[in-house]
Design a protein around this motif. Structure first.
Motif, mmCIF file in Angstrom:
data_model
loop_
_atom_site.group_PDB
_atom_site.id
_atom_site.type_symbol
_atom_site.label_atom_id
_atom_site.label_comp_id
_atom_site.label_asym_id
_atom_site.label_seq_id
_atom_site.Cartn_x
_atom_site.Cartn_y
_atom_site.Cartn_z
ATOM 1 N N HIS A 130 -2.344 -18.198 -19.767
ATOM 2 C CA HIS A 130 -1.612 -17.062 -20.357
ATOM 3 C C HIS A 130 -1.644 -15.818 -19.452
ATOM 4 O O HIS A 130 -0.588 -15.283 -19.092
ATOM 5 C CB HIS A 130 -2.226 -16.736 -21.728
ATOM 6 N N GLU A 135 1.533 -14.267 -17.394
ATOM 7 C CA GLU A 135 1.741 -12.815 -17.284
ATOM 8 C C GLU A 135 1.830 -12.383 -15.810
ATOM 9 O O GLU A 135 2.824 -11.805 -15.385
ATOM 10 C CB GLU A 135 0.612 -12.059 -18.009
ATOM 11 N N GLU A 198 -1.535 -4.720 -25.046
ATOM 12 C CA GLU A 198 -0.311 -5.437 -24.646
ATOM 13 C C GLU A 198 0.688 -5.502 -25.799
ATOM 14 O O GLU A 198 1.875 -5.224 -25.616
ATOM 15 C CB GLU A 198 -0.667 -6.847 -24.165
HETATM 16 FE FE LIG Z 1 -1.687 -11.225 -22.866
#
Ligand SMILES: [Fe+2]
Ligand SMILES: [Fe+2]
Length: 274
Positions: A130, A135, A198
């Motif tokens: 992730h 990202e 985030e």
């Molecule tokens: Fe994240």
């Protein structure tokens, strides 16, 4: 031919490989055949080759969007429940991470190092896929052409470096059956703060700037990252490897490294992690 984009979740109860959820596209006719294997309208058989273990797994269709609807979705700012939503997918990953953190918090309290070894392996796999591959390696390069300050991206990257360091130190302790409580709790607090940052700031800002084409390219990048990801396994080989690393480092150096990681977390909590 009508194409469907399907956000899915594998229903296998304990599998931890990286095909357990994601987004796939297929003709509607093909989807109808695959879901014909189950009485439930939203469960379908995994397409050939998708399950990393090579089985026909039951997949749950979490969200389905027809190709004809894609353009409409790209015009609005609300993409909830829509499959063409890269930031929504990253936020969905966050929910999986938060659930895992709750489990880990309980296991630290129960002093259950055996189960912690397994759950932190799962967390490390989720974080690597992730945070680093989706990202940093996929999403962030697309941001270079958008009006987003370098500062925010640098802060997010710095959080990732700290989290990976903390995880590694905590798991090195676990390999020797040591539960380093302070380090474990630092991971939990820092990761929860990072996710809040985030979801509440960073992703909202990005989502407003993405057009349909960019969304499509980012989603394709996520799929590629998922396909290429090789998870670590919670087996004795991995444990032995970490033990060797700990032995190669003198004990006091190891303690210094852990103290430094903790200090970094403390300063980040007073700054970027909040
Ligand atoms: Fe994240
Ligand atoms: Fe992140």
């Amino acid at each position: 031919m009508k194409m469907l984009e399907i956000k899915y979740k594998c229903l296998h109860p304990s599998c931890i490989v990286n095909c357990r959820d994601g987004v796939i596209a297929m003709p509607e006719e093909h989807f109808n055949v695959l879901k014909g294997h189950y009485a439930d309208e939203t469960t379908f058989r995994s397409p050939k080759g998708l399950c990393r273990l090579g089985f026909n797994q039951a997949y749950k269709a979490v969200a389905i969007i027809a190709e004809a609807d894609f353009a409409d979705a790209a015009h609005g700012h609300e993409h909830e429940g829509c499959g063409h939503d890269p930031m929504g997918l990253l936020s969905a990953d966050h929910q999986v991470i938060l659930k895992k953190l709750d489990e880990i918090e309980q296991q630290i309290k129960m002093r259950d190092s055996g189960t912690l070894w397994r759950t932190t392996t799962e967390l490390e796999n989720i974080i690597m896929l992730h945070s680093i591959h989706k990202e940093e390696d996929t999403l962030f390069p697309f941001l270079l052409d958008l009006p987003i300050g370098d500062g925010l991206v640098s802060i997010i990257k710095e959080d990732h470096r700290e989290l990976v360091t903390l995880m590694h130190s905590f798991r090195t302790g676990l390999a020797e059956s040591r539960i380093l409580d302070g380090l474990g709790m630092s991971i939990i607090v820092c990761l929860r703060s990072h996710i809040r940052k985030e979801d509440n700031e960073f992703f909202k800002l990005i989502d407003k700037l993405l057009d349909h084409d960019l969304r499509t390219r980012i989603l394709a990048g996520f799929k590629k990252a998922e396909d290429a990801f090789v998870p670590i396994v919670a087996d004795e080989n991995t444990r032995e490897q970490l033990k060797k690393e700990a032995l190669a480092m003198k004990r006091d150096e190891m303690d210094d490294a852990i103290a430094a990681a903790l200090e970094e977390t403390r300063s980040s909590l007073s700054g970027c992690c909040h």
